[in-house]
Design a protein around this motif. Structure first.
Motif, mmCIF file in Angstrom:
data_model
loop_
_atom_site.group_PDB
_atom_site.id
_atom_site.type_symbol
_atom_site.label_atom_id
_atom_site.label_comp_id
_atom_site.label_asym_id
_atom_site.label_seq_id
_atom_site.Cartn_x
_atom_site.Cartn_y
_atom_site.Cartn_z
ATOM 1 N N MET A 1 35.802 34.297 40.244
ATOM 2 C CA MET A 1 36.109 35.148 38.963
ATOM 3 C C MET A 1 37.298 35.814 38.944
ATOM 4 O O MET A 1 37.657 36.186 40.111
ATOM 5 N N GLN A 2 38.131 35.803 37.982
ATOM 6 C CA GLN A 2 39.227 36.130 38.077
ATOM 7 C C GLN A 2 39.295 37.810 37.852
ATOM 8 O O GLN A 2 38.255 38.349 37.602
ATOM 9 N N PRO A 3 40.500 38.351 38.523
ATOM 10 C CA PRO A 3 40.254 39.751 38.521
ATOM 11 C C PRO A 3 40.143 40.537 37.140
ATOM 12 O O PRO A 3 40.590 40.034 36.067
ATOM 13 N N GLY A 4 39.169 41.326 37.145
ATOM 14 C CA GLY A 4 38.693 41.903 35.778
ATOM 15 C C GLY A 4 37.866 41.334 34.784
ATOM 16 O O GLY A 4 37.415 41.445 33.702
ATOM 17 N N ALA A 5 37.438 39.874 35.111
ATOM 18 C CA ALA A 5 36.663 39.126 34.473
ATOM 19 C C ALA A 5 35.383 39.473 34.223
ATOM 20 O O ALA A 5 35.042 39.501 32.783
ATOM 21 N N ALA A 6 34.494 40.366 34.813
ATOM 22 C CA ALA A 6 33.477 41.003 34.259
ATOM 23 C C ALA A 6 33.809 42.047 33.201
ATOM 24 O O ALA A 6 32.955 42.013 32.372
ATOM 25 N N LEU A 7 34.834 42.754 33.254
ATOM 26 C CA LEU A 7 35.013 43.833 32.290
ATOM 27 C C LEU A 7 35.382 42.901 30.958
ATOM 28 O O LEU A 7 35.151 43.278 29.954
ATOM 29 N N ARG A 8 36.252 41.936 31.090
ATOM 30 C CA ARG A 8 36.787 41.034 29.989
ATOM 31 C C ARG A 8 35.275 40.685 29.118
ATOM 32 O O ARG A 8 35.299 40.591 27.959
ATOM 33 N N THR A 9 34.252 40.208 29.885
ATOM 34 C CA THR A 9 33.263 39.500 29.623
ATOM 35 C C THR A 9 32.383 40.669 28.711
ATOM 36 O O THR A 9 32.025 40.580 27.736
ATOM 37 N N VAL A 10 32.335 41.884 29.156
ATOM 38 C CA VAL A 10 31.721 43.035 28.744
ATOM 39 C C VAL A 10 32.341 43.371 27.145
ATOM 40 O O VAL A 10 31.704 43.616 26.446
ATOM 41 N N VAL B 1 29.333 50.136 36.487
ATOM 42 C CA VAL B 1 29.729 49.513 35.215
ATOM 43 C C VAL B 1 31.373 49.072 35.535
ATOM 44 O O VAL B 1 31.799 49.837 36.348
ATOM 45 N N PRO B 2 31.656 48.236 34.663
ATOM 46 C CA PRO B 2 33.293 48.000 34.669
ATOM 47 C C PRO B 2 34.114 49.240 34.329
ATOM 48 O O PRO B 2 33.545 50.091 33.943
ATOM 49 N N ALA B 3 35.317 49.237 34.795
ATOM 50 C CA ALA B 3 36.355 50.367 34.500
ATOM 51 C C ALA B 3 37.572 49.944 33.870
ATOM 52 O O ALA B 3 38.177 49.023 34.506
ATOM 53 N N GLY C 1 34.084 44.816 38.008
ATOM 54 C CA GLY C 1 35.040 44.428 37.069
ATOM 55 C C GLY C 1 36.066 45.644 36.974
ATOM 56 O O GLY C 1 35.561 46.723 36.722
ATOM 57 N N PHE C 2 37.202 45.068 36.394
ATOM 58 C CA PHE C 2 38.160 46.437 36.145
ATOM 59 C C PHE C 2 39.155 45.694 35.036
ATOM 60 O O PHE C 2 39.331 44.446 35.009
ATOM 61 N N ALA C 3 39.859 46.582 34.641
ATOM 62 C CA ALA C 3 41.094 46.164 33.806
ATOM 63 C C ALA C 3 42.089 47.406 33.639
ATOM 64 O O ALA C 3 41.631 48.435 33.904
ATOM 65 N N PHE C 4 43.434 47.116 33.512
ATOM 66 C CA PHE C 4 44.433 48.137 33.332
ATOM 67 C C PHE C 4 44.539 48.714 31.737
ATOM 68 O O PHE C 4 44.287 47.855 30.900
#
Length: 226
Positions: free
Chosen positions: A1-10, A117-119, A148-151
């Motif tokens: 899974m790419q970095p932050g993919a879980a957050l992107r999915t959410v 949860v993602p951040a 998961g994370f995103a900036f």
């Protein structure tokens, strides 16, 4: 899974079912029912409630739950500054949060760990333009945030060369931009930078049930897909 993919999915999970915007939109600082219902109705993918009592504009958990109960089909996100991971997770459960937004400042030396949860993690523009720092942060946060994370950061300047650089960063990990102030800026960012999404600012009611949505409306309309 790419970095932050879980957050992107959410944040993308509802996009193609209920939205017709060129980019996902989160609205920050929700503190009244007018904003909650209007933004959800205009296609916002998530509503952000400031749940850290030490931050300006904070609301309590009961208010966040009450306002969230009036909307459906949107992510409910909590905004935090210096709050420990266990307390954040308690509020995640209490308020039914699907994600958290973590603010940074010069006094913070570490991020809360073990989040449920993602951040969305704040990165100052001066640091995000250092690609060595950016790529190192991606590696570190991938391990630290398994959910998961995103900036997120302030929107970049209008120079085309700089925006092309920011577009390259947005391909390395999900990058959300705070702003813009006008519909034209929103559309230009969508086309030039291709961020993961935009984070807009909510506002206060003039009086209960009365709110001026002129600025928000301009951005939503500019992002509306034909």
């Amino acid at each position: 899974m790419q970095p932050g993919a879980a957050l992107r999915t959410v944040y993308y999970s509802l996009l193609f079912e209920e939205m017709s915007l060129a980019l996902p939109v989160l609205v920050r600082g929700i503190n009244n029912l007018s904003d909650a219902r209007y933004c959800a109705g205009m296609g916002a993918q998530g509503l952000i409630f400031t749940l850290d009592a030490n931050l300006p504009g904070a609301v309590d958990a009961g208010t966040a739950r009450e306002l969230a109960s009036w909307v459906a089909g949107v992510d409910i996100i909590g905004e935090f500054g210096h709050v420990a991971g266990p307390e954040i997770n308690r509020l995640v459960e209490e308020c039914g949060l699907t994600g958290v937004l973590l603010r940074l400042d010069n006094t913070r030396t570490s991020l809360p760990q073990g989040l449920a949860v993602p951040a969305l993690i704040e990165v100052p523009p001066v640091l995000i333009t250092d690609q060595h720092y950016y790529t190192a942060a991606i590696a570190d946060l991938t391990a630290a945030f398994p959910q998961g994370f995103a900036f997120f950061t302030m929107m970049p300047p209008g120079d085309a060369v700089e925006q092309a650089y920011w577009s390259s960063l947005a391909r390395l990990a999900p990058l959300w931009l705070v702003g813009p102030a006008t519909g034209a800026e929103a559309r230009q960012l969508a086309e030039a930078v291709h961020p993961a999404g935009l984070i807009l600012a909510g506002g206060d009611e003039i009086k209960p049930g009365l709110r001026d949505f002129t600025e928000l409306e301009a951005v939503f309309e500019a992002l509306e897909e034909a």
